[in-house]
Design an enzyme around this catalytic site. Structure first.
Site, mmCIF file in Angstrom:
data_model
loop_
_atom_site.group_PDB
_atom_site.id
_atom_site.type_symbol
_atom_site.label_atom_id
_atom_site.label_comp_id
_atom_site.label_asym_id
_atom_site.label_seq_id
_atom_site.Cartn_x
_atom_site.Cartn_y
_atom_site.Cartn_z
ATOM 1 N N TYR A 141 25.445 28.814 -16.562
ATOM 2 C CA TYR A 141 26.855 28.922 -16.961
ATOM 3 C C TYR A 141 27.560 27.582 -16.788
ATOM 4 O O TYR A 141 28.321 27.144 -17.661
ATOM 5 C CB TYR A 141 27.530 29.999 -16.113
ATOM 6 C CG TYR A 141 28.997 30.203 -16.383
ATOM 7 C CD1 TYR A 141 29.418 31.092 -17.366
ATOM 8 C CD2 TYR A 141 29.972 29.533 -15.642
ATOM 9 C CE1 TYR A 141 30.773 31.295 -17.611
ATOM 10 C CE2 TYR A 141 31.316 29.719 -15.880
ATOM 11 C CZ TYR A 141 31.715 30.607 -16.868
ATOM 12 O OH TYR A 141 33.056 30.802 -17.110
ATOM 13 N N LYS A 145 29.470 25.361 -19.631
ATOM 14 C CA LYS A 145 30.882 24.994 -19.511
ATOM 15 C C LYS A 145 31.062 23.479 -19.521
ATOM 16 O O LYS A 145 32.049 22.966 -20.060
ATOM 17 C CB LYS A 145 31.477 25.607 -18.240
ATOM 18 C CG LYS A 145 31.823 27.085 -18.378
ATOM 19 C CD LYS A 145 32.876 27.291 -19.440
ATOM 20 C CE LYS A 145 33.315 28.737 -19.564
ATOM 21 N NZ LYS A 145 34.327 28.922 -20.639
#
Length: 232
Positions: A141, A145
């Site tokens: 993740y 990002k």
């Protein structure tokens, strides 16, 4: 940007930050397209509901065709698989990258000409403090990002000539379903939505919602072993 009288499209508006951002924009006088993969899950009186899957180019084309009056695009849709890069399932890692990086890019490519035709407008990318700092069990993740942050910086430069404001929103944890499994302090989603709308109205290019985001950005200049003391 003046929110009152604007026409916004918010991705992932069926719950969490997306729902609260869409609601906040409505309260400030915007017309809002509230989108989700399953439009039946959107419960937001006053909004126009559209189906939209940011990982599906055909779905994005359909949304762009239906929302040609948009001058404010909020890229909020996200997913967290809580995978690590070395040992995690590659399909999960691809899903996070496809959602946060390629999904955001597809949306911007589809709507940039619409924004230009409607006077320039604005794009808001909902990012994270994890764009700048990484934790185990969510390294995939964090990588997605970080890529989305770099994308935001790039399209900001590319779209400046057409007068499109591009704003990056960074925050720590918000009290949403995505991180319900984690026992840590969490921001009320309505608080985040207010910060986002205030940033749009001020013309901010970056919104650091909380101390977590501010600290994560500052840590970019620190020695790696200071930021990650668990390293040998």
């Amino acid at each position: 940007m003046d929110i009152d009288g604007s026409v916004a499209l918010v991705t992932g508006a069926n719950r969490g930050l997306g729902l609260h951002i869409a609601r906040e924009l409505l309260s400030r006088g915007a017309a809002v397209y509230a989108t989700a993969r399953d439009p039946r899950t959107v419960d937001l009186p006053g909004a126009t509901v559209l189906p939209l899957d940011v990982t599906d180019p055909v779905s994005i084309e359909s949304a762009a065709a239906a929302a040609g009056d948009v001058n404010l695009l909020v890229n909020n849709a996200g997913v967290a698989t809580f995978s690590n890069l070395v040992t995690g399932d590659l399909d999960d890692i691809r899903l996070e990258m496809d959602t946060h990086f390629y999904g955001t890019l597809r949306m911007i490519r589809a709507f940039a000409p619409i924004l230009a035709g409607n006077g320039g407008g604005a794009i808001v990318n909902v990012l994270s403090a994890l764009s700048w700092i990484t934790f185990l069990d969510t390294t995939s993740y964090c990588a997605a990002k970080a890529a989305q942050w770099s994308l935001t910086n790039g399209v900001r430069l590319e779209l400046a000539e057409q007068g499109t404001q591009v704003t990056a929103v960074h925050l720590g944890a918000a009290d949403t379903d995505m991180i319900a499994r984690w026992d840590l302090p969490k921001l009320p989603p309505a608080f985040v939505a207010t910060a986002v709308a205030d940033g749009i109205a001020r013309g901010d290019l970056e919104v650091l919602v909380d101390d977590t985001a501010t600290g994560a950005k500052a840590a970019l200049a620190a020695d790696v072993r200071v930021v990650y003391p668990q390293l040998p």
